[in-house]
Design a protein around this motif. Structure first.
Motif, mmCIF file in Angstrom:
data_model
loop_
_atom_site.group_PDB
_atom_site.id
_atom_site.type_symbol
_atom_site.label_atom_id
_atom_site.label_comp_id
_atom_site.label_asym_id
_atom_site.label_seq_id
_atom_site.Cartn_x
_atom_site.Cartn_y
_atom_site.Cartn_z
ATOM 1 N N VAL A 47 -5.000 96.509 29.262
ATOM 2 C CA VAL A 47 -4.067 95.738 28.439
ATOM 3 C C VAL A 47 -4.683 95.559 27.055
ATOM 4 C CG1 VAL A 47 -2.817 93.573 28.205
ATOM 5 C CG2 VAL A 47 -3.251 94.508 30.480
ATOM 6 N N TYR A 48 -3.954 96.005 26.051
ATOM 7 C CA TYR A 48 -4.373 95.818 24.670
ATOM 8 C C TYR A 48 -3.612 94.640 24.089
ATOM 9 C CZ TYR A 48 -6.567 100.401 24.704
ATOM 10 O OH TYR A 48 -7.376 101.463 24.987
ATOM 11 N N GLY A 49 -4.345 93.689 23.532
ATOM 12 C CA GLY A 49 -3.713 92.549 22.891
ATOM 13 C C GLY A 49 -3.908 92.625 21.396
ATOM 14 N N GLN A 50 -2.998 92.050 20.669
ATOM 15 C CA GLN A 50 -3.084 92.104 19.222
ATOM 16 C C GLN A 50 -4.199 91.197 18.700
ATOM 17 O OE1 GLN A 50 0.779 90.810 17.978
ATOM 18 N NE2 GLN A 50 0.021 89.725 16.240
ATOM 19 N N TYR A 51 -4.632 90.235 19.508
ATOM 20 C CA TYR A 51 -5.642 89.285 19.059
ATOM 21 C C TYR A 51 -7.039 89.614 19.584
ATOM 22 C CZ TYR A 51 -1.329 86.820 18.206
ATOM 23 O OH TYR A 51 -0.073 86.501 17.797
ATOM 24 N N ASP A 52 -7.151 90.553 20.496
ATOM 25 C CA ASP A 52 -8.439 90.887 21.105
ATOM 26 C C ASP A 52 -9.002 92.154 20.480
ATOM 27 O OD1 ASP A 52 -8.086 88.748 22.864
ATOM 28 O OD2 ASP A 52 -6.992 90.023 24.281
ATOM 29 N N ARG A 53 -10.308 92.177 20.304
ATOM 30 C CA ARG A 53 -10.948 93.371 19.746
ATOM 31 C C ARG A 53 -11.083 94.465 20.796
ATOM 32 N NH1 ARG A 53 -15.302 91.848 15.244
ATOM 33 N NH2 ARG A 53 -14.080 90.238 14.227
ATOM 34 N N ALA A 54 -11.386 94.068 22.013
ATOM 35 C CA ALA A 54 -11.550 95.028 23.102
ATOM 36 C C ALA A 54 -10.408 94.847 24.099
ATOM 37 C CB ALA A 54 -12.885 94.808 23.797
ATOM 38 N N PRO A 55 -9.981 95.922 24.757
ATOM 39 C CA PRO A 55 -8.912 95.787 25.745
ATOM 40 C C PRO A 55 -9.398 95.058 26.992
ATOM 41 C CG PRO A 55 -9.767 98.009 25.755
ATOM 42 C CD PRO A 55 -10.422 97.302 24.616
ATOM 43 N N ILE A 56 -8.456 94.473 27.705
ATOM 44 C CA ILE A 56 -8.745 93.831 28.984
ATOM 45 C C ILE A 56 -8.568 94.906 30.052
ATOM 46 C CG2 ILE A 56 -8.044 92.030 30.584
ATOM 47 C CD1 ILE A 56 -6.893 90.568 28.090
ATOM 48 N N VAL A 57 -9.591 95.115 30.853
ATOM 49 C CA VAL A 57 -9.580 96.210 31.822
ATOM 50 C C VAL A 57 -9.795 95.652 33.217
ATOM 51 C CG1 VAL A 57 -10.692 98.368 32.494
ATOM 52 C CG2 VAL A 57 -10.556 97.751 30.086
#
Length: 68
Positions: A47-57
Motif C-alpha cells: 500500500v502506497y500512501g501519499q503521506y508515507d515515504r515508504a510503502p506499507i508491506v
C-alpha cells in the motif's frame, strides 16, 4: 437490515483524511492476512500512501516478498 448507500467524496480536512486512510489500510492488511490463513495461499499487500515515504508491506518478511 439493508445498508445505506455511501456517497463518495473527497475528504477536505487533512487530519481526518489521514485517519481514514490509516483505518482503511489496517482493514486491508487484516483481510489479506485472513485470506492467507483461511485459503492457505500466499498473499502480499503493498500500500502506497501519499503521506508515507515508504510503502506499507504485508508480510514484512523479505524472503516471502521476494517470491512475489
Amino acid at each position: 437490515m439493508s445498508k445505506k448507500k455511501v456517497k463518495l467524496q473527497y475528504i477536505e480536512h487533512d487530519t481526518i483524511r489521514r485517519a481514514t486512510l490509516k483505518k482503511r489500510v489496517k482493514c486491508v492488511l487484516r483481510k489479506t492476512q485472513e485470506l492467507s490463513v483461511l485459503s492457505d495461499v500466499n498473499t502480499c499487500a503493498i500500500v502506497y500512501g501519499q503521506y508515507d515515504r515508504a510503502p506499507i508491506v504485508w508480510p514484512s518478511c523479505r524472503q516471502k516478498l521476494a517470491r512475489f
